[in-house]
Write a protein that holds these residues in place. Sequence first.
Motif, PDB file in Angstrom:
ATOM      1  N   LEU A1103       0.836  -1.217   0.000  1.00  0.00           N
ATOM      2  CA  LEU A1103       0.000   0.000   0.000  1.00  0.00           C
ATOM      3  C   LEU A1103       0.860   1.252   0.000  1.00  0.00           C
ATOM      4  CD1 LEU A1103      -3.066  -0.277   2.412  1.00  0.00           C
ATOM      5  CD2 LEU A1103      -3.056   0.398   0.025  1.00  0.00           C
ATOM      6  N   ARG A1104       1.919   1.196   0.795  1.00  0.00           N
ATOM      7  CA  ARG A1104       2.814   2.362   0.892  1.00  0.00           C
ATOM      8  C   ARG A1104       3.410   2.687  -0.477  1.00  0.00           C
ATOM      9  NH1 ARG A1104       8.325   2.416   4.555  1.00  0.00           N
ATOM     10  NH2 ARG A1104       9.126   4.393   3.825  1.00  0.00           N
ATOM     11  N   GLN A1105       3.789   1.646  -1.226  1.00  0.00           N
ATOM     12  CA  GLN A1105       4.345   1.878  -2.567  1.00  0.00           C
ATOM     13  C   GLN A1105       3.278   2.396  -3.519  1.00  0.00           C
ATOM     14  OE1 GLN A1105       6.941  -1.174  -4.472  1.00  0.00           O
ATOM     15  NE2 GLN A1105       5.509  -1.031  -6.172  1.00  0.00           N
ATOM     16  N   LEU A1106       2.074   1.830  -3.431  1.00  0.00           N
ATOM     17  CA  LEU A1106       1.008   2.226  -4.360  1.00  0.00           C
ATOM     18  C   LEU A1106       0.629   3.692  -4.178  1.00  0.00           C
ATOM     19  CD1 LEU A1106      -1.394  -0.880  -4.189  1.00  0.00           C
ATOM     20  CD2 LEU A1106       0.297  -0.362  -5.939  1.00  0.00           C
ATOM     21  N   VAL A1107       0.510   4.129  -2.909  1.00  0.00           N
ATOM     22  CA  VAL A1107       0.027   5.505  -2.685  1.00  0.00           C
ATOM     23  C   VAL A1107       1.090   6.551  -3.018  1.00  0.00           C
ATOM     24  CG1 VAL A1107      -1.649   4.828  -0.929  1.00  0.00           C
ATOM     25  CG2 VAL A1107       0.628   5.525  -0.216  1.00  0.00           C
ATOM     26  N   GLN A1108       2.337   6.137  -3.142  1.00  0.00           N
ATOM     27  CA  GLN A1108       3.363   7.104  -3.553  1.00  0.00           C
ATOM     28  C   GLN A1108       3.113   7.590  -4.967  1.00  0.00           C
ATOM     29  OE1 GLN A1108       7.310   5.541  -2.930  1.00  0.00           O
ATOM     30  NE2 GLN A1108       6.946   5.187  -0.774  1.00  0.00           N
ATOM     31  N   ARG A1109       2.541   6.702  -5.807  1.00  0.00           N
ATOM     32  CA  ARG A1109       2.275   7.072  -7.198  1.00  0.00           C
ATOM     33  C   ARG A1109       0.815   7.439  -7.444  1.00  0.00           C
ATOM     34  NH1 ARG A1109       4.811   2.373 -11.025  1.00  0.00           N
ATOM     35  NH2 ARG A1109       7.006   2.881 -10.888  1.00  0.00           N
ATOM     36  N   GLU A1110      -0.065   6.630  -6.866  1.00  0.00           N
ATOM     37  CA  GLU A1110      -1.480   6.736  -7.247  1.00  0.00           C
ATOM     38  C   GLU A1110      -2.383   6.784  -6.022  1.00  0.00           C
ATOM     39  OE1 GLU A1110      -1.468   3.811 -11.052  1.00  0.00           O
ATOM     40  OE2 GLU A1110      -0.394   3.129  -9.290  1.00  0.00           O
ATOM     41  N   ALA A1111      -2.117   7.718  -5.147  1.00  0.00           N
ATOM     42  CA  ALA A1111      -2.872   7.798  -3.890  1.00  0.00           C
ATOM     43  C   ALA A1111      -4.364   7.957  -4.140  1.00  0.00           C
ATOM     44  CB  ALA A1111      -2.351   8.952  -3.048  1.00  0.00           C
ATOM     45  N   SER A1112      -4.707   8.836  -5.064  1.00  0.00           N
ATOM     46  CA  SER A1112      -6.119   9.111  -5.322  1.00  0.00           C
ATOM     47  C   SER A1112      -6.845   7.872  -5.832  1.00  0.00           C
ATOM     48  CB  SER A1112      -6.220  10.248  -6.348  1.00  0.00           C
ATOM     49  OG  SER A1112      -7.551  10.559  -6.583  1.00  0.00           O
ATOM     50  N   GLU A1113      -6.218   7.166  -6.797  1.00  0.00           N
ATOM     51  CA  GLU A1113      -6.840   5.962  -7.366  1.00  0.00           C
ATOM     52  C   GLU A1113      -7.001   4.875  -6.305  1.00  0.00           C
ATOM     53  OE1 GLU A1113      -4.443   7.667  -8.598  1.00  0.00           O
ATOM     54  OE2 GLU A1113      -4.570   7.909 -10.773  1.00  0.00           O
ATOM     55  N   VAL A1114      -5.975   4.710  -5.488  1.00  0.00           N
ATOM     56  CA  VAL A1114      -6.037   3.684  -4.436  1.00  0.00           C
ATOM     57  C   VAL A1114      -7.188   3.987  -3.486  1.00  0.00           C
ATOM     58  CG1 VAL A1114      -4.824   2.757  -2.417  1.00  0.00           C
ATOM     59  CG2 VAL A1114      -3.583   3.089  -4.548  1.00  0.00           C
ATOM     60  N   SER A1115      -7.311   5.251  -3.110  1.00  0.00           N
ATOM     61  CA  SER A1115      -8.379   5.648  -2.196  1.00  0.00           C
ATOM     62  C   SER A1115      -9.761   5.395  -2.817  1.00  0.00           C
ATOM     63  CB  SER A1115      -8.215   7.123  -1.848  1.00  0.00           C
ATOM     64  OG  SER A1115      -9.177   7.526  -0.933  1.00  0.00           O
ATOM     65  N   GLU A1116      -9.898   5.746  -4.095  1.00  0.00           N
ATOM     66  CA  GLU A1116     -11.190   5.541  -4.779  1.00  0.00           C
ATOM     67  C   GLU A1116     -11.543   4.065  -4.869  1.00  0.00           C
ATOM     68  OE1 GLU A1116     -10.928   7.484  -8.545  1.00  0.00           O
ATOM     69  OE2 GLU A1116     -10.589   9.446  -7.624  1.00  0.00           O
ATOM     70  N   HIS A1117     -10.554   3.232  -5.220  1.00  0.00           N
ATOM     71  CA  HIS A1117     -10.815   1.791  -5.318  1.00  0.00           C
ATOM     72  C   HIS A1117     -11.248   1.224  -3.971  1.00  0.00           C
ATOM     73  CE1 HIS A1117      -9.679   1.424  -9.426  1.00  0.00           C
ATOM     74  NE2 HIS A1117      -8.398   1.691  -9.243  1.00  0.00           N
ATOM     75  N   ALA A1118     -10.635   1.706  -2.891  1.00  0.00           N
ATOM     76  CA  ALA A1118     -10.993   1.217  -1.559  1.00  0.00           C
ATOM     77  C   ALA A1118     -12.431   1.581  -1.213  1.00  0.00           C
ATOM     78  CB  ALA A1118     -10.039   1.814  -0.515  1.00  0.00           C
ATOM     79  N   VAL A1119     -12.834   2.804  -1.547  1.00  0.00           N
ATOM     80  CA  VAL A1119     -14.207   3.238  -1.260  1.00  0.00           C
ATOM     81  C   VAL A1119     -15.198   2.450  -2.123  1.00  0.00           C
ATOM     82  CG1 VAL A1119     -15.799   5.182  -1.380  1.00  0.00           C
ATOM     83  CG2 VAL A1119     -13.495   5.526  -0.505  1.00  0.00           C
TER      84      VAL A1119
END
Length: 1806
Positions: A1103-1119
Amino acid sequence: MELAHTLLLNEEACSQLSEVQKAEFIFQWLRYLEKLLLATSRNDVREKQKTLVEQLLSLLNSSPGPPTRKLLAKNLAILYSIGDTFSVYETIDKCNDLIRSKDDSPSYLPTKLAAVVCLGSLYKKLGRILGNTFTDTVGNILKAMKSAESQGRYEIMLSLQNILNGLGAAATPCHRDVYKAARSCLTDRSMAVRCAAAKCLLELQNEAIFMWSTDLDSVATLCFKSFEGSNYDVRISISKLLGTILAKAIISKHPGTAALRQSIRRVSLEEVLELLGTGFLRGSSGFLRASGDMLKGTSSVSRDVRVGVTQAYVVFVSTLGGTWLEKNFPVFLSHLLSLVSQSHPKATQTQIDAVCCRRCISFILRATIGGLLGEKAQIAAAKDICQTIWKLKKVMDAVLSDGNLETRLGSTDVAASQHMLVCALQELGNLIHGLGTTAAPLLQDSSIGLLDSVISVILHPSISVRLAAAWCLHCIAVALPSYLTPLLDRCIERLTVLKSSPEAVTGFSFAVAALLGAVKHCPLGIPHGKGKIIMTLAEDLLCSATQNSRLSAQRTQAGWLLIAALMTLGSAVVSHHLARVLLLWKCVFPASPKDLETEKSRGDSFTWQVTLEGRAGALSAIKSFVSYCGDLLTEEVIQRLLPPLPCAVDLLIQLSSILKTYGNPLKTPSVVYRQRLYELLILLPPETYEGHLCAILKELAADLTAPDIQVAASTFLLPPLCHQDDLLILSPLLQETDHRFIEEQLLLGNGGACGSLEYDPYSIYEKDVEGDSVPKPLPPTLSVISSAAKLFGVVCAHVGEAQRLLILEQLLNSMKHTKGARQQVVQLHVVSSISNFLKYVADSKGSLGPDEMRRLALTLVMGALESANPLLRCAAAEAWARLAQVVDDGAFTAGLAQVSFDKLKSARDVVTRTGHSLALGSLNRYLGGISSSQHLNSCIGILYTLSQDSTSPDVQTWALHSLSLVIDSAGPLFYVHVEPTLSLIIMLLLNVPPTHAEVHQSLGRCLNALITTLGPELQGNSTSVSALRTSCLLGCAVMQDNPDCLVQAQAISCLQQLHMFAPRHVNLSSLVSCLCEILLDNSVLVNLCSPYLLLRRAVLACLRQLVQREASEVSEHAVMLAKDSREKLTPDANIGEMGLEGALLALLDKETDQRLCHDIRETLNHMLTSMAVEKLSLWLKLCKEVLAASADFATITCVDTMQEEEGHKLDDASVLTTRSDEKPHPFTNPRWATRVFAAECVCRIINQCENANSAHFDIALAQEMKKRDSRNDFLVLHLADLIRMAFMAATDHSDQLRLSGLETLLVVIRRFATVPEPEFPGHVILEQYQANVGAALRPAFTSETPPDVTAKACQVCSAWIASGVVSDLSDLRRVHQLLVSSLTKIQAGKEALSHLYNESASTMEILAVLKAWAEVYIIAVQRHKNNKQTLKTTSYSEESVRNGSNSSYGLLDLVCTDLGTLSRLWLAALQDFALLTLPSEFASQLPVDGGAFYTAETSENAKMHYCNSWALILHATALWLTSTGFVVADPDEGASNLSRPVTPTSMCQDSSSGATVKSPEDVYTDRFHLLLGISVEFLCSLRSDATMESITACLHALQALLDVPWPRSKIGSDQDLGIELLNVLHRVILTRESPSIQLASLEVVRQIICAAQEHVKEKRRSAEVDDGAAEKETLPEFGEGKDTGGLVPGKSLVFATLELCVCILVRQLPELNPKLTGSSGVKASKPQILSEDGSRLVSAALVIISELPAVCSPEDSVSLHCLDWPSKLESYCLSSLNLWNDRQVPPCLVPLLYKLFSFFKIQLQG
């Protein structure tokens, strides 16, 4: 693979593939089908349902592998749930027929298993739709289980779990049958079957009431039996089952009729606890058997049962929840402690048993209290524990005071209470350590008497209790630093008073040592003088040890323990006592070998015990000195340390004969002595004991091969010698888990001893290895072996080759001449020693020696490679590779590889094959891949073969692990093997049974290594790369579906790698979904989730690696995931409402692993950086909820009543005190560490907004934009929340949170101070919050507040006053009064300052106060000056002028009241700073007693505080001196000692010293040089870390100094000083690009020239006056010119000024420099348009240049034309004027340029 993306299986394409490709193709199709079915319309599915069912059933008959059959079953179930169900019965019948088949061949087994899995999946998905068919199905499955092998039993159990899950209560008719079958599986020989049976029973208990009512006892007994011989996974599964059932027995309401309810027995909490207690104490044996064992005195409870039951306790309480625990804690605590009491002697009949049981109880308490309770509940629990300690203390007192015949029985009671007390004290310490300063009310409550209770048991007869009490005090001191010094004083006082009590001497010495160990965790430290007191006490104890034989041993141990603990205070303290320590060290050993012989002849057993105790203590003290005071270890000190060493070694050699003479009493002291000496020698350079290497080596060899060794301690000796990655293939117990604390004891076997504090009291002051947990030193018999093995490596590397050869032969012979279990132990010790030796030689780039040495080393390691102990094989493989590394010979390495090749080809046993396969991998790891490609091919070929040996999962695991090492080390050489290796991995992943999880883990490591090898090439689009990438993704998918958590962790790690190298090809949505599902499982019920720490770490790392590049997308997918599966989510972790950010914050609050918490914080920081501005409301809401969830509202409502007299202010303040109760709180009682993080997040949010839209700090603009689009959100609209959050944090009980709150308040003040309030023109928005700011600051100025909090509050006070938010003097005075109170405290002298902390803490507080006053004074002077200018240039009405002058003078008037005191204090601080910044060679000139605000002993610590404060104090002092004009003497100052003001706070100065009386002129000169010297010293050597604030303040101080005539006359009259200043300023301009700094520098330059002009004028005027008007024509010409030798570089003020100005001009106008323009003129270049800053700089430089002629003599000012630039500047001015007049040139520049041009024209014409 694109052909697999169809609804129906492409059978034609499939038939053309090889078997491996076909399996891959089918799996890929099934994966695609699962997604497609869910997305396809019901009608389309029904059209092709028949064909699909046929295809799926045909696959069922084609022996599918485990992942394929699982996916196939899932698809069948989905297909029937979407399509028609009429043919489902036919499918069920077919599956049942397949199961009934009599074909028992291995090739048919996968089909049978697939049928079992299909049935489970169908019933789970369709449930009651399938009617009563389940009875036949279940019967058929259970019948098949009778003849099934382990894989079959495993799948049947999981299938039954699914059937029960789908049918629910409808499956009641077959509950008993399933229960009976699962019971037998629960004790199966296969661990995987036991785990599956536990899952099945866990599902069954949801509906089967009898399991937690009538059959509860038998279920518990069954679970206890299942724990026997279990592995980690089984203990996790069974404990979850047992804990859940017992919890359900208590909380469930029985369904059914009243008669049915009456017939079912209700179970009470006491019964459940008794049941668990029975398992803990007696295991699975019946009562009669247990009684018989107790009579015989034998223990029948194996450790794995005890550990399993311990985990069940935790699950039981976690299931019931924190609220239940809070209510029932006293009962629960009493029960747990009774398990280690005398009422159950079986648990504690031996020391080893007692230590293990105590560890289990501590784990239960830590996991429940520490994991489930909030801070308030934890404080309540601490009270209960405290009461328990008091009760146990009373029992002990009664027994000890009872003199009758029953005392003997009583002493048993005292011994029995010791284990209860140890557990209670350790948990109390852990609780307070976790609570930190929030535990202050607990300690302040006199009714609880917590400190008294802990100190009272320091006198307990048991050493374990005394140590536990000391450790508890250590935890209290770390958590609450303000208690450290009082506790230390109290313990020292008790130790001094009770010197005649053995218990008091040891107990209080332990306590003092533990408290000294806490000092390094407390930044504020302890008073320096404590070191002297403790050293004196230690000396006294050592000197008085011989006076009373009853106390000799205790006083000796106590004395050396105190000295050893004192060393942890570091060089600053120890340097003052080093001579005394070295003298004691010298005296403790005999002066010569002759004296040692005399000792031997005349001593007795007791004398030798005391002697060995003293010498072991001395060795510990010196070891502590070397560890903690390395910088004091000079050549001279080493020479003083050396003399006793030969005698210490001689005693080591003589120990065996002394032991024979005096027997058993000396056994333990002699072992401890050996251990201490070995530990010290490891730390010292080998050169220091060079003459004794051979003797030491012989002793080491004797220790390692001693005949009386019994314990095989591989688990503590070998892991440090194995490579960390290799430990993964061994037991999970060697890996980091949440249960490591209790699981460790299983590694040692039932006979091994766990670590415990009583084994080594000296560890009580050591650095904490594992956070807040108690130190766990091993018994001396084990520790000495560990130290001996380490020292062997060092010593063996430094002896001669002949000696080395002899010793290795001796070790080899010892191994050969021992048999059986002893041989294994000796082999273990020898391999450990050899490994240490090879590791040391490799690290130091040494040489092994002749070929004979190689042969011996090889023989020793080879035997271990084929040992039955897997850990020993692992260590041997590492040593094998180290040997090749040390020899560093290609032929030798090839020979080693060939030996392994030959062994692997010929051997068939598991041991040899695993050992040598790992040896090959290790060789590759250390030698970067075996250089010959032929060897690489051979190596890979052999490992391929071994990895396919399905008869032995162990061989597969080790071979695949070794293959992963080869892949890693081979690099590009491995490219040719990538495709076949990937095919092999996929084939094995699709075929290896899930029961062999360790094989899958190794496959995961191989896949990870392959992905790393391919790297960025995975982004390619070629067919081959695409196929490789698809295979990698397929492998990840298989591992993701594996039930084993560590395999899932490997899958996540592989996907993380793939995402890094080929992000476009990783499905982010599915990856985030997978991560969030695991995360939610783990965040909802921390103790019921997957216990695998490594899985949670893998998830967070990804997760830490993913949010460094695509924080917004990761957050949206989680929601999106949360919305799609809303019914599955609990309110506790609702991502839909709180977002992923909220879920992570909740997890951060519950997680205890430090590394995991760090990753969570980093992940949240990355998300905040990316999204804080766009998701402002969410982030602020989360932070507010965390900070508000556990706020003490009793405190919050105490907003300053003085400031609430006006109604509107009361309303504003009430923002902080009101709280809406609309919804339940998402964060329940967050810990202080989480709240600190939330406060830090608020500061980061403000910083992020600062770099975004300006509307965030403009309320009018923000409101306007919000009206336009309601989705817009701006920080300024949340100001009330920001203030509230800062207030809540700043007024908390936690000191760390108070600091964070004050920092937040400071940031808010600085950012919002200038934001106007649109509704009230002339006012700012912050003005309405002044009551809240005052209320937040006031608690920080109370007497009990720590200095660091007060210092931060002073900074906020000065920022608030300086911000100009408050204009009304009456309002301003309230915050100003806080600073006045601090100033009063400083003036009161030493007595008023805190003596709880180190003197440097007082320095910090004093300087913070002075700095705050300095900032306020500076801003007051500036406002006053600005106001005067405004009044001069603007016309006002009489009233407005009067009001204006009042407000401008008001602040200055407030400060001026205390200015006399402040000026003296500021000057004293500056003089201290000047002394402290002197180079080290001038150290002798420093005052012996220190300065005004620091002591000599703490000068190093104080420097940092002076460096943070001096600049503003310098500026303020310069302004004050300017205001006095350097003329009027301060009336408060006496005539004496004026150059060094004596302040009331002078810690070390004697005001009555006979200093010479100085004139006011001398005083002012000294002050002037002090300020000037500090400024020049700082500016001439600007460091890269020098702050802008310091540089600016320094330059402004110089400006202020030169604003008045007297200092200017000093500069003007001393030309060298002026030139030096100009050179320093030139350097500042060159090294700092900031326009503001350069402008400030130019202003100082202008003032220097002004001073020179005044000096020239004064000289001319004086000459005129002296010579008379008549001789005017013949007057000398003053100023620089031909009389002074012209403009000489280095000696000319004019030249230095020109140099500096030209530097500025050329930087701004490069056309002036011929080297830059490339021609002699500037006409070719078009003049550039300057920036506003550039214009100001040029203007300032030109003004200075225009003033220069006045410094020259009139005749020689023409000589300026000799420079090259005047004509260029003239030309440039001419060409630029017209251009600049048309553009944005500052008007002030035009006349200057004209003036300068005219001047040049006149000069040139002249």
